[in-house]
Scaffold this active site. Sequence first.
Site, PDB file in Angstrom:
ATOM      1  N   ARG A  48      10.420 -48.515  24.938  1.00 14.92           N
ATOM      2  CA  ARG A  48      10.086 -47.845  26.202  1.00 14.92           C
ATOM      3  C   ARG A  48       9.346 -48.845  27.065  1.00 14.92           C
ATOM      4  NH1 ARG A  48       5.571 -49.298  25.710  1.00 14.92           N
ATOM      5  NH2 ARG A  48       5.059 -48.095  27.537  1.00 14.92           N
ATOM      6  N   GLY A  49       9.047 -48.413  28.304  1.00 11.62           N
ATOM      7  CA  GLY A  49       8.477 -49.363  29.265  1.00 11.62           C
ATOM      8  C   GLY A  49       9.630 -49.929  30.080  1.00 11.62           C
ATOM      9  N   ALA A  50       9.467 -49.899  31.415  1.00  9.29           N
ATOM     10  CA  ALA A  50      10.608 -50.179  32.292  1.00  9.29           C
ATOM     11  C   ALA A  50      11.326 -51.506  32.003  1.00  9.29           C
ATOM     12  CB  ALA A  50      10.153 -50.098  33.749  1.00  9.29           C
ATOM     13  N   ARG A  91      17.543 -42.765  30.501  1.00 12.93           N
ATOM     14  CA  ARG A  91      16.263 -42.363  31.108  1.00 12.93           C
ATOM     15  C   ARG A  91      16.384 -42.595  32.623  1.00 12.93           C
ATOM     16  NH1 ARG A  91      10.802 -44.061  28.339  1.00 12.93           N
ATOM     17  NH2 ARG A  91      10.127 -42.171  29.408  1.00 12.93           N
ATOM     18  N   GLN A 200       0.808 -43.565  24.528  1.00 14.64           N
ATOM     19  CA  GLN A 200       1.115 -45.002  24.591  1.00 14.64           C
ATOM     20  C   GLN A 200      -0.153 -45.841  24.639  1.00 14.64           C
ATOM     21  OE1 GLN A 200       2.558 -42.659  26.475  1.00 14.64           O
ATOM     22  NE2 GLN A 200       4.660 -43.145  27.010  1.00 14.64           N
ATOM     23  N   ASP A 241       7.256 -48.037  36.839  1.00 17.78           N
ATOM     24  CA  ASP A 241       8.664 -47.835  36.464  1.00 17.78           C
ATOM     25  C   ASP A 241       9.606 -48.025  37.631  1.00 17.78           C
ATOM     26  OD1 ASP A 241       7.034 -46.249  34.372  1.00 17.78           O
ATOM     27  OD2 ASP A 241       9.035 -46.603  33.526  1.00 17.78           O
ATOM     28  N   ASN A 251       4.737 -44.277  38.021  1.00 18.70           N
ATOM     29  CA  ASN A 251       4.274 -44.772  36.720  1.00 18.70           C
ATOM     30  C   ASN A 251       3.954 -43.564  35.849  1.00 18.70           C
ATOM     31  OD1 ASN A 251       3.670 -47.052  34.998  1.00 18.70           O
ATOM     32  ND2 ASN A 251       1.527 -46.500  35.172  1.00 18.70           N
ATOM     33  N   LYS A 252       3.550 -43.843  34.639  1.00 17.60           N
ATOM     34  CA  LYS A 252       3.269 -42.788  33.663  1.00 17.60           C
ATOM     35  C   LYS A 252       2.400 -41.686  34.244  1.00 17.60           C
ATOM     36  CE  LYS A 252       4.605 -42.466  30.467  1.00 17.60           C
ATOM     37  NZ  LYS A 252       5.800 -41.605  30.260  1.00 17.60           N
TER      38      LYS A 252
HETATM   39  O1  MRU Z   1       7.571 -43.351  29.156  1.00 16.38           O
HETATM   40  P1  MRU Z   1       7.298 -44.817  29.041  1.00 16.38           P
HETATM   41  O2  MRU Z   1       6.430 -45.176  27.880  1.00 16.38           O
HETATM   42  O3  MRU Z   1       8.579 -45.630  29.086  1.00 16.38           O
HETATM   43  O4  MRU Z   1       6.474 -45.171  30.356  1.00 16.38           O
HETATM   44  C1  MRU Z   1       6.054 -46.491  30.535  1.00 16.38           C
HETATM   45  C2  MRU Z   1       5.219 -46.691  31.738  1.00 16.38           C
HETATM   46  O5  MRU Z   1       4.940 -45.791  32.482  1.00 16.38           O
HETATM   47  C3  MRU Z   1       4.794 -48.113  32.027  1.00 16.38           C
HETATM   48  O6  MRU Z   1       3.559 -48.137  32.651  1.00 16.38           O
HETATM   49  C4  MRU Z   1       5.847 -48.760  32.928  1.00 16.38           C
HETATM   50  O7  MRU Z   1       7.138 -48.617  32.388  1.00 16.38           O
HETATM   51  C5  MRU Z   1       5.570 -50.192  33.151  1.00 16.38           C
HETATM   52  S1  MRU Z   1       5.890 -51.132  31.692  1.00 16.38           S
HETATM   53  C6  MRU Z   1       5.576 -52.765  32.002  1.00 16.38           C
END
Ligand code: MRU
Length: 350
Positions: A48-50, A91, A200, A241, A251-252
Amino acid sequence: MHSMFITVERTPEGVRMIDQRRLPREETYLVFREPEEVAEAIRDMVVRGAPAIGVSAAFGLALGASRAADLPADRFRERMEQLFRLFADARPTAVNLFWAIDKVRESLDCGLAGGQDPGAIAAQIERLAQTVHDDDLESCRAIGRFGADLVPDRGTVLTHCNAGGLATAGYGTALGVIRGAVAAGKKVRVLADETRPFLQGARLTAWELMEDGIDTVLITDNMAGALMRRGEIDVVVVGSDRIAANGDIANKIGTYSVAVLAREHGIPFYVAAPLTTIDRNCPDGDRIPIEERDRSEVTSMFGVEIAPEGVGVMNPAFDVTPAEYIAGIVTDKGVARPPYTESLAALFSR
Ligand code: MRU
């Protein structure tokens, strides 16, 4: 300072990832041998993470192309189109996913238009996927160099979710800024929001920063305001993201609340992300698709039900922070400052 884990890599067998659902209690790696499994791993948040989602999609599509390399050109194209749809559905919010799909599609179109056979196109897509990975790592290091100046010589950084090596090909975006500051000799303490509901922050950010020996303090999400009021936080750095052309960022979930609190307390709020996270076709944050995830993430923890059966639940995985709350956007090409419509556009011509 070197993180020893590998977020995602292409191996002769398939695509190998650290299983982020099991961290920090178990450090296990999974190998996915079919592209469908890689798409499922993205959906299920093994990775996960963009940026890491984008890299994983590129590797997954390369795997799919190599598996289909013996097909005739028309069936090869059909198979790739099917895989593009599959990955695009994994996603919705992280724009790096769609960026990676577009890159692979360009390579496919170019190869087919040039009369190349599927074997040669698959080899080209494999090289492209590795470049997507390697470039992301380089971008994060550049973000770290640009962002280090924004962190005081001695101070506390609050971060939300995990925008670290685990969320990228390595090094991280928000955590890249922190790593950059530490590498520059600054004395940095990090407050990591636990980040409900997927945790996370508690599971991933705390783990990877501690692996690097960085001073890390875990807090629950609802502590940030009180700690700002007590003067415990000097600067906030988060990832993103998707960044709209006007500088609004997704973002999250919970990021927006942190940004509003930071504004109230006069604390600078920075966003760190590579240019691949900027969606120039998206004019503002209201057009960013926000993923709604399963209710079970909210009603249970580690398989134990914590809410009454049948309760209504909302679970938007992301929120939008309007550009007006953001002091700067740290990218791999430099730091953009308001007004973002101009400053972000200028970065693309560098
Ligand atoms: O749901 P996730 O864990 O994929 O969400 C991740 C985030 O919100 C991160 O902050 C974002 O993707 C940036 S990662 C460098």
